[in-house]
Design a protein around this motif. Structure first.
Motif, mmCIF file in Angstrom:
data_model
loop_
_atom_site.group_PDB
_atom_site.id
_atom_site.type_symbol
_atom_site.label_atom_id
_atom_site.label_comp_id
_atom_site.label_asym_id
_atom_site.label_seq_id
_atom_site.Cartn_x
_atom_site.Cartn_y
_atom_site.Cartn_z
ATOM 1 N N LEU A 140 -15.277 6.709 14.028
ATOM 2 C CA LEU A 140 -14.012 6.016 13.741
ATOM 3 C C LEU A 140 -13.050 6.767 13.032
ATOM 4 N N VAL A 141 -11.667 7.061 13.615
ATOM 5 C CA VAL A 141 -10.775 7.676 12.890
ATOM 6 C C VAL A 141 -9.796 6.623 12.748
ATOM 7 N N LEU A 142 -9.545 6.586 11.080
ATOM 8 C CA LEU A 142 -8.374 5.436 11.022
ATOM 9 C C LEU A 142 -7.174 6.108 10.361
ATOM 10 N N VAL A 143 -6.003 5.940 11.134
ATOM 11 C CA VAL A 143 -4.927 6.501 10.825
ATOM 12 C C VAL A 143 -4.044 5.502 9.886
ATOM 13 N N ALA A 144 -4.053 5.642 8.556
ATOM 14 C CA ALA A 144 -3.300 4.732 7.499
ATOM 15 C C ALA A 144 -2.715 5.412 6.672
#
Length: 241
Positions: A140-144
């Motif tokens: 899971l890659v979270l862009v935040a």
């Protein structure tokens, strides 16, 4: 307000009673007992939501006003009347707006958290929405962007702990604000089951259980296999079919 909820399926309805008017002990026990069994965008067979509805019946609520907001915060639909009927009518509208079917489970997901990307506390909602459609052990890659970092010192404290330590603290009778602890606990469970990378410009030093990436290239290198791209992850709930 009826909107996707990581554990209750949707917010609104009898959540005004549980957790709204419930004792601290009831809130803690409810969350610790059922949060891992809850599902975003699902109420049927969801014990987290079922206990909320039971609390509403026990409290004798006989009228309720529920509403659905669009992504700009404007009222898209409203329904008053018998609590269960009012909630379900609004839930169907919210489901049509925010729930998206996808084909099976994915190996990885690239999740854009905007507009809930001011801090990690908000961004975890997108993580909770995405995890159920990724195979356990996947990426899971979270862009935040997280310009406000963790969002609070409380949440930062819990983000540096493991899930067992958070549970022990809650069960010990800890009486401060439990919401950051519960949110962190859900986040930690995902960290333990998946390979999580957070692409951010914010200050998230001390985050335990996930990797931080400072470039898009670094973050994208963590993806593998069949990848699902989720835009506006704080509102979008993918569901495998």
């Amino acid at each position: 307000v009826v909107a996707p909820h990581p554990w209750a399926g949707f917010s609104g309805g009898s959540k005004v009673i549980l957790p709204g008017l419930s004792s601290l002990r009831t809130i803690v026990e409810h969350h610790l007992k059922w949060y891992s069994a809850g599902k975003p965008g699902v109420i049927e067979g969801n014990p987290f939501r079922e206990e909320i509805e039971e609390a509403g019946k026990l409290a004798g609520v006989d009228w309720a006003l529920n509403m659905v907001l669009d992504e700009e915060g404007k009222v898209a639909h409203a329904k008053g009347g018998e609590p269960s009927e009012s909630f379900r009518k609004c839930m169907e509208v919210a489901r049509s707006m925010y729930v998206r079917p996808v084909e099976g489970l994915y190996d990885s997901a690239l999740v854009f958290t905007d507009p809930l990307d001011l801090d990690l506390y908000q961004a975890t909602k997108a993580l909770e929405h995405a995890a159920p459609v990724v195979d356990e052990g996947g990426s899971l890659v979270l862009v935040a962007s997280c310009p406000r970092g963790y969002g609070s010192e409380e949440f930062k404290r819990f983000a540096s702990m493991d899930s067992e330590a958070i549970e022990e603290l809650l069960r010990s009778g800890w009486k401060w604000n439990i919401v950051p602890a519960i949110v962190a606990l859900g986040m930690k469970e995902i960290f333990e089951r998946y390979s999580v990378t957070v692409l951010t410009e914010g200050s998230l030093g001390g985050l335990k259980g996930a990797e931080l990436a400072r470039s898009a290239q670094e973050a994208l290198s963590r993806l593998r296999g069949r990848v699902l791209v989720i835009k506006r992850g704080g509102f979008t709930v993918p569901q495998a079919r």
